[in-house]
Design an enzyme around this catalytic site. Structure first.
Site, PDB file in Angstrom:
ATOM      1  N   GLY A   8      53.772  64.659  78.860  1.00 23.01           N
ATOM      2  CA  GLY A   8      54.884  64.421  79.799  1.00 23.01           C
ATOM      3  C   GLY A   8      54.674  65.256  81.052  1.00 23.01           C
ATOM      4  O   GLY A   8      55.616  65.745  81.676  1.00 23.01           O
ATOM      5  N   GLY A   9      53.400  65.406  81.429  1.00 19.64           N
ATOM      6  CA  GLY A   9      53.017  66.371  82.463  1.00 19.64           C
ATOM      7  C   GLY A   9      53.441  66.019  83.880  1.00 19.64           C
ATOM      8  O   GLY A   9      53.365  66.872  84.759  1.00 19.64           O
ATOM      9  N   GLY A  11      56.520  64.701  84.585  1.00 16.91           N
ATOM     10  CA  GLY A  11      57.985  64.619  84.647  1.00 16.91           C
ATOM     11  C   GLY A  11      58.603  65.806  85.379  1.00 16.91           C
ATOM     12  O   GLY A  11      57.901  66.631  85.977  1.00 16.91           O
ATOM     13  N   GLN A  12      59.933  65.887  85.314  1.00 19.39           N
ATOM     14  CA  GLN A  12      60.652  66.912  86.083  1.00 19.39           C
ATOM     15  C   GLN A  12      60.195  68.315  85.697  1.00 19.39           C
ATOM     16  O   GLN A  12      59.941  69.148  86.563  1.00 19.39           O
ATOM     17  CB  GLN A  12      62.177  66.786  85.875  1.00 19.39           C
ATOM     18  CG  GLN A  12      62.969  67.707  86.798  1.00 19.39           C
ATOM     19  CD  GLN A  12      64.399  67.995  86.316  1.00 19.39           C
ATOM     20  OE1 GLN A  12      64.752  67.691  85.191  1.00 19.39           O
ATOM     21  NE2 GLN A  12      65.197  68.584  87.177  1.00 19.39           N
ATOM     22  N   ILE A  35      51.335  59.327  81.145  1.00 18.30           N
ATOM     23  CA  ILE A  35      51.234  57.902  80.819  1.00 18.30           C
ATOM     24  C   ILE A  35      50.837  57.158  82.098  1.00 18.30           C
ATOM     25  O   ILE A  35      51.185  57.607  83.202  1.00 18.30           O
ATOM     26  CB  ILE A  35      52.550  57.337  80.224  1.00 18.30           C
ATOM     27  CG1 ILE A  35      53.757  57.716  81.088  1.00 18.30           C
ATOM     28  CG2 ILE A  35      52.746  57.798  78.799  1.00 18.30           C
ATOM     29  CD1 ILE A  35      55.040  57.016  80.700  1.00 18.30           C
ATOM     30  N   ASP A  54      49.652  59.339  75.746  1.00 23.82           N
ATOM     31  CA  ASP A  54      50.947  58.734  75.422  1.00 23.82           C
ATOM     32  C   ASP A  54      51.368  59.350  74.092  1.00 23.82           C
ATOM     33  O   ASP A  54      50.630  59.249  73.103  1.00 23.82           O
ATOM     34  CB  ASP A  54      50.755  57.217  75.311  1.00 23.82           C
ATOM     35  CG  ASP A  54      52.057  56.499  74.988  1.00 23.82           C
ATOM     36  OD1 ASP A  54      52.958  57.108  74.378  1.00 23.82           O
ATOM     37  OD2 ASP A  54      52.154  55.309  75.337  1.00 23.82           O
ATOM     38  N   ILE A  55      52.519  59.980  74.073  1.00 25.46           N
ATOM     39  CA  ILE A  55      52.908  60.728  72.864  1.00 25.46           C
ATOM     40  C   ILE A  55      53.085  59.826  71.650  1.00 25.46           C
ATOM     41  O   ILE A  55      53.009  60.293  70.509  1.00 25.46           O
ATOM     42  CB  ILE A  55      54.180  61.571  73.136  1.00 25.46           C
ATOM     43  CG1 ILE A  55      54.345  62.643  72.063  1.00 25.46           C
ATOM     44  CG2 ILE A  55      55.432  60.672  73.216  1.00 25.46           C
ATOM     45  CD1 ILE A  55      55.192  63.805  72.436  1.00 25.46           C
ATOM     46  N   TYR A 143      69.893  60.570  72.289  1.00 24.01           N
ATOM     47  CA  TYR A 143      69.150  61.720  72.824  1.00 24.01           C
ATOM     48  C   TYR A 143      69.420  62.959  71.960  1.00 24.01           C
ATOM     49  O   TYR A 143      68.497  63.660  71.526  1.00 24.01           O
ATOM     50  CB  TYR A 143      69.585  61.958  74.269  1.00 24.01           C
ATOM     51  CG  TYR A 143      68.957  63.144  74.955  1.00 24.01           C
ATOM     52  CD1 TYR A 143      67.626  63.124  75.333  1.00 24.01           C
ATOM     53  CD2 TYR A 143      69.718  64.275  75.261  1.00 24.01           C
ATOM     54  CE1 TYR A 143      67.057  64.211  75.983  1.00 24.01           C
ATOM     55  CE2 TYR A 143      69.158  65.360  75.920  1.00 24.01           C
ATOM     56  CZ  TYR A 143      67.822  65.325  76.280  1.00 24.01           C
ATOM     57  OH  TYR A 143      67.267  66.397  76.924  1.00 24.01           O
ATOM     58  N   LYS A 147      67.062  65.203  69.435  1.00 24.43           N
ATOM     59  CA  LYS A 147      66.867  66.644  69.657  1.00 24.43           C
ATOM     60  C   LYS A 147      67.165  67.447  68.382  1.00 24.43           C
ATOM     61  O   LYS A 147      66.428  68.368  68.034  1.00 24.43           O
ATOM     62  CB  LYS A 147      67.725  67.131  70.821  1.00 24.43           C
ATOM     63  CG  LYS A 147      67.226  66.669  72.194  1.00 24.43           C
ATOM     64  CD  LYS A 147      65.801  67.137  72.457  1.00 24.43           C
ATOM     65  CE  LYS A 147      65.271  66.760  73.817  1.00 24.43           C
ATOM     66  NZ  LYS A 147      63.810  66.985  73.938  1.00 24.43           N
TER      67      LYS A 147
HETATM   68  N1  SER Z   1      69.427  67.129  81.335  1.00 27.10           N
HETATM   69  C1  SER Z   1      69.545  66.411  80.103  1.00 27.10           C
HETATM   70  C2  SER Z   1      70.333  65.173  80.279  1.00 27.10           C
HETATM   71  O1  SER Z   1      71.236  65.191  81.070  1.00 27.10           O
HETATM   72  C3  SER Z   1      70.187  67.264  79.058  1.00 27.10           C
HETATM   73  O2  SER Z   1      69.256  68.070  78.460  1.00 27.10           O
HETATM   74  O3  SER Z   1      70.076  64.223  79.618  1.00 27.10           O
END
Ligand code: SER
Length: 320
Positions: A8-9, A11-12, A35, A54-55, A143, A147
């Site tokens: 995921g290198g 990404g944010q 990716i 790709d993970i 999500y 987690k």
């Molecule tokens: N920043 C994330 C989200 O809003 C929460 O970890 O989905």
């Protein structure tokens, strides 16, 4: 020598973490795993190796680990909370299937693994103010489900197979380099872009919606420091509450207005994001992280706001 694979290198978090790690471990390889739809560019591409990883493809992870003799994996692949609700099956494949692939490679090849958890791992039945380290985790988003599953699976791999898994629960992360991809806390990034562009900000969350937030330099430092921490001092592993500031949209707006007096904000609520935010804590208690590995944030709301505005003005001028 540290050879690190960041999945995921681009990404944010990944795009900034890689640059930091390349500075910290210049003698090693810090590999940008990406990716194809999000290939690295510019400095990120030019300053070190990059591989398609790709993970959801365990073979690609294993090949990158072998090729660069990787000893540490930063697993930053995820669909954030709001987009994950639109694609829950994919969110599970990436968040849990991808983590399983990563942990299996780590078990076979002896890598340490960092996988962030989140304030999203908590839910409506969690105590919302100063949420304790060890408490109820019954999230209602996919999500959050990924987690919590990830925290448990990572602890299992540490206990059962001795894989050195570690993690922090990130708050909403605020940064000016790469935009977040569809989270509930994204408004706290978008608002700075509106302020700098001279636009009226349409806030998707209502006043009084408090959530923990953190400036990216603190988050990156946390990710490095937890992996560098003395393992004999760690009572917890997956995952540590960390915190630096908690605010609602009004507090953030008023802080930015101190620097941009003409800035305007209106409310245009997004019911999905509002319901997710309402189910998350207002603030986390990060005492365990402070005691077990010396966590301490450096940026508060004022310092972050000054830095965001200066850097976004530069960035938007350059790319305008
Ligand atoms: N920043 C994330 C989200 O809003 C929460 O970890 O989905």
């Amino acid at each position: 020598m540290k050879n690190i694979l960041v999945i995921g290198g681009t990404g944010q978090i990944g795009s900034e973490l890689i640059m930091k790690l390349r500075g910290l471990y210049p003698e090693g390889n810090v590999v940008c795993g990406y990716i194809p739809s999000a290939a690295p560019k510019g400095e990120l591409l030019e300053s070190g190796p990059a591989e398609v990883v790709d993970i959801t493809n365990a073979v690609q992870i294993a090949e990158a680990v072998d090729k660069y003799k990787v000893d540490t994996i930063y697993n930053l692949a995820a669909l954030l909370s709001a987009v994950a609700e639109a694609r829950p099956q994919l969110a599970w494949q990436i968040g849990v299937g991808g983590l399983y692939n990563t942990l299996e490679v780590a078990r076979e090849k002896g890598c340490a693994v960092f996988t962030p958890s989140s304030i999203g791992s908590f839910g409506p039945t969690t105590p919302h103010v100063k949420t304790p380290q060890d408490t109820v985790q019954r999230p209602e988003t996919i999500y959050g489900v990924t987690k919590v599953s990830g925290e448990l699976l990572s602890d299992y791999y540490a206990r059962r197979f001795g894989v050195d898994t570690r993690s922090v629960r990130f708050p909403g992360l605020i940064s000016y380099t790469t935009l977040p991809g569809g989270g509930t806390t994204d408004y706290a990034v978008d608002i700075y872009y509106s302020a700098v562009k001279g636009e009226t900000f349409k806030c998707p969350l209502k006043p009084g919606t408090f959530m923990d937030m953190m400036y990216m330099p603190d988050a990156l430092r946390a990710a490095v420091e937890i992996m560098e921490a003395d393992p004999s001092k760690l009572i917890h592993r997956n995952s540590f509450n960390i915190a630096s500031m908690s605010f609602d949209p009004e507090i953030l707006y008023n802080k930015i207005k101190e620097h941009v007096p003409e800035f305007k904000m209106e409310y245009e609520l997004d019911p999905l994001r509002q319901s997710i935010a309402d189910s998350w804590p207002d603030s986390l208690d990060d005492t365990c992280a402070r005691e077990e590995w010396g966590w301490k944030p450096e940026f508060g709301l004022e310092e972050m706001t000054q830095d965001m505005l200066v850097n976004l003005r530069k960035k938007l001028l350059v790319t305008a």
